[in-house]
Scaffold this active site. Structure first.
Site, PDB file in Angstrom:
ATOM      1  N   ASP A   1       0.764  -1.242   0.000  1.00  0.00           N
ATOM      2  CA  ASP A   1       0.000   0.000   0.000  1.00  0.00           C
ATOM      3  C   ASP A   1       0.799   1.300   0.000  1.00  0.00           C
ATOM      4  OD1 ASP A   1      -1.848  -1.992   0.296  1.00  0.00           O
ATOM      5  OD2 ASP A   1      -3.084  -0.904   1.703  1.00  0.00           O
TER       6      ASP A   1
ATOM      7  N   SER B   1      -9.606   1.573   3.246  1.00  0.00           N
ATOM      8  CA  SER B   1      -8.826   0.533   2.584  1.00  0.00           C
ATOM      9  C   SER B   1      -9.325   0.368   1.161  1.00  0.00           C
ATOM     10  CB  SER B   1      -8.987  -0.783   3.345  1.00  0.00           C
ATOM     11  OG  SER B   1      -8.609  -1.880   2.549  1.00  0.00           O
TER      12      SER B   1
END
Length: 610
Positions: free
Chosen positions: A123, A515
């Site tokens: 990420d 997310s």
């Protein structure tokens, strides 16, 4: 012509000490005439997307050396957002992006590296390295560890991913045995989580930016074809060195490739594939490092004209990244966008003179090249493993169905407006973002009463204890870059809303972020954030809030006079949570918060304070 940067430490009598140290790393006399190429690896045993990267830096290094360069590898940190999720560990995730960017800059500049290969995956690592490459502006190639294979279990007909495990765990009707079975099956291999979550979204966007090779975002981590991507990254960075240091070709540099037009291409792809909302944050941050005037207004403008051509988990359970690859990968989507005249095809890439030339080569619909077709047949093996390049399974056929397949043409788009949108209003004056790809069409216009929480933890407790009822809009504030600090992801609240059957009956609004695994009417990145005096800090329980995605609007339905009165009252007591929070904020996090900007600026450091 530009001189090698490394000559600063390798040339002349006064650099005898530096050369002595270089020799101690293995360099010989002939090596001091060669480009020194840094390999920024992000191997760690904490993260499944990085657990297989240990030897891959040396794979690239040997290829660089074979072609006449000197390769020097170093490592960065890497935080696993899924493991850090739902507790104070998530405070460190976004700040780690800045640490990664700084560490790559520090290593490359301290040792005068001539070029860079970025081995990233998950990420914050790809965004951090992207920011660093645009700061440094030396020849750079990105190559990622690749996506995880989707999971399977006998309990369901559809493929599994991390989000399935989280949602089922919060479902009171699911047995411990069912939860355990999904937990063991959801993440079967090394690689970045298998849906169009943040990691895979960003790795796909590097293809559109022109800084990585075709397939970077979609060849699964376990497939042998990915080994060739790593070898080709080594070859490509050598070619870029020749173009810049030999011919002063500015299109060999990151800023010559990632231009304003390239950023428009990247967000166009992002909207078309329904990528993670985090990508907006990271693209804005990268643009600032590149000194490209790319803003939320540009994203808003493009989001109104770009259709959604691809729909992948978590926005559907039918497709995962491995299915995108079978349908032609990112160049399959780019080709459809180009046919719709929605791309700048004259921009440069690290591997082709122009993006248009690359599309002509790699589009499975337009080319008859059997090697390209074979490449995009690379598929999952369905074997649990943490070993890279460990299988060579191929799909029996490609998915070329542009009517009802994983990738659609313009005429058969999943939706005429794309998968991401920017909303504005009196509680988000500088904007907020929503992944429309994950929102049911029946709630694109939604009005509800506010239920305000001063932290993610309080919201989770409220959802699980049934405080949240149908028709409510959950407001989670003081979770922005400065207020958190660290702008936590809200995957647990959104997953728990789903598990309670409220996914289509409630909305969530926050100055935090989500997310890539989030779907539903989840609106984040509210700017300015509450800690910076944003109007999200003025909302009270019971206030009516109206969300109108078609009109790109979000407003609290009170008068301007009442809002102004509340602002004066809040200003007098300070912009801080109404209830105290038992949250450990270290000096490192406090330092991040001191300089952090709101999400509309990419949550980067406020350089005016430096």
């Amino acid at each position: 012509m530009p001189e090698y940067r490394s000559k600063t430490s390798t040339y002349g009598r006064n650099m005898a000490g530096a050369r002595a140290l270089w020799r101690a790393t293995g360099m010989k006399d002939d090596d001091f005439q060669k480009p020194i190429i840094a390999i920024a690896n992000s191997f760690t045993q904490f993260v499944p997307g990085h657990v297989h990267l240990k030897d891959l830096g040396q794979l690239v290094a040997r290829e660089i050396e074979r072609l006449g360069g000197v390769a020097k590898e170093f490592n960065t940190i890497a935080v696993d957002d899924g493991i850090a999720m739902g507790h104070d560990g998530m405070l460190y995730s976004l700040p780690s992006r800045e640490i990664i960017a700084d560490s790559v800059e520090y290593m490359a500049n301290a040792h005068c590296a001539d070029a860079l290969v970025c081995i990233s995956n998950c990420d914050k690592i790809t965004p951090g390295m992207l920011m660093a490459s645009l700061r440094l502006n030396i020849p750079t190639v990105f190559v990622s560890g690749g996506p995880m294979e989707a999971g399977k279990t006998k309990l369901t007909d559809h493929k599994l991913d991390l989000v399935d495990a989280m949602v089922l765990a919060a479902d009171p009707h699911a047995s411990d045995e069912e939860v355990a079975a999904v937990e063991r099956s959801a993440c079967p291999t090394c690689g970045s989580c298998s849906g169009m979550f943040t990691a895979n979204s960003m790795n796909c966007l590097t293809e559109a930016l022109g800084l990585s090779l075709p397939g970077n975002g979609t060849v699964v981590a376990t497939h042998s074809d990915r080994k060739q991507l790593f070898l080709n990254a080594g070859r490509t960075v050598i070619e870029l060195c020749h173009r810049w240091y030999g011919n002063e070709d500015a299109t060999a540099l990151p800023r010559g490739i990632a231009t304003f037009a390239a950023f428009e291409n990247a967000i166009t792809l992002d909207i078309a594939m329904g990528g993670s909302t985090n990508t907006i944050l990271h693209l804005l941050a990268a643009a600032q490092e590149a000194e490209v005037p790319f803003t939320m207004q540009d994203i808003d403008r493009l989001s109104r004209n770009v259709p959604q051509l691809c729909k992948v988990a978590p926005n559907t359970q039918k497709y995962h990244i491995e299915d995108v690859h079978r349908a032609g990968g990112i160049f399959g989507i780019l080709a459809e966008l180009a046919r719709g005249n929605l791309l700048h095809t004259d921009v440069a890439t690290v591997h082709s003179k122009t993006l248009g030339e690359a599309i002509a080569t790699w589009d499975i619909i337009g080319t008859q090249d059997e090697a390209v077709h074979t490449f995009y047949k690379a598929g999952p093996a369905g074997i649990s493993t943490q070993v890279a390049f460990s299988q060579s399974t191929r799909w029996p056929s490609l998915d070329t169905d542009r009517t009802e397949g994983c990738i659609r043409d313009m005429e058969h788009a999943f939706s005429k407006e794309g998968g991401l949108a920017v909303l504005y209003g009196n509680i988000a004056q500088d904007g907020c973002v929503v992944k429309t790809a994950g929102v049911d069409a029946s709630i694109h216009v939604f009005e509800g009463s506010a239920l305000v929480y001063e932290s993610q933890e309080a919201a989770v407790k409220g959802i699980l204890s049934d405080e949240v009822q149908p028709g409510m809009i959950v407001v989670i504030r003081y979770e922005g870059p400065k207020g958190g600090p660290g702008m936590q992801e809200m995957l647990y609240p959104t997953s728990y809303l789903k598990s309670k059957g409220l996914g289509k009956q409630c909305a969530l609004f926050t100055d935090g972020r989500f997310s890539g695994g989030t779907s539903g009417l989840s609106i984040g990145h509210a700017s300015p954030e509450a800690a910076a005096g944003g109007a999200i800090g003025l909302i009270r329980d019971g206030d009516r809030i109206r969300i109108d995605i078609p009109q790109r609007a979000i407003n609290v339905l009170i008068s301007e006079e009442e809002l102004a009165s509340r602002r004066l009252e809040q200003h007098a007591i300070g912009w801080k949570p109404a209830q105290s929070r038992t949250r450990k904020v270290s000096s490192a996090l406090k330092a991040y918060a001191l300089l952090a900007t709101s999400a509309d600026k990419g949550a980067v450091r406020n350089k005016t304070l430096l």
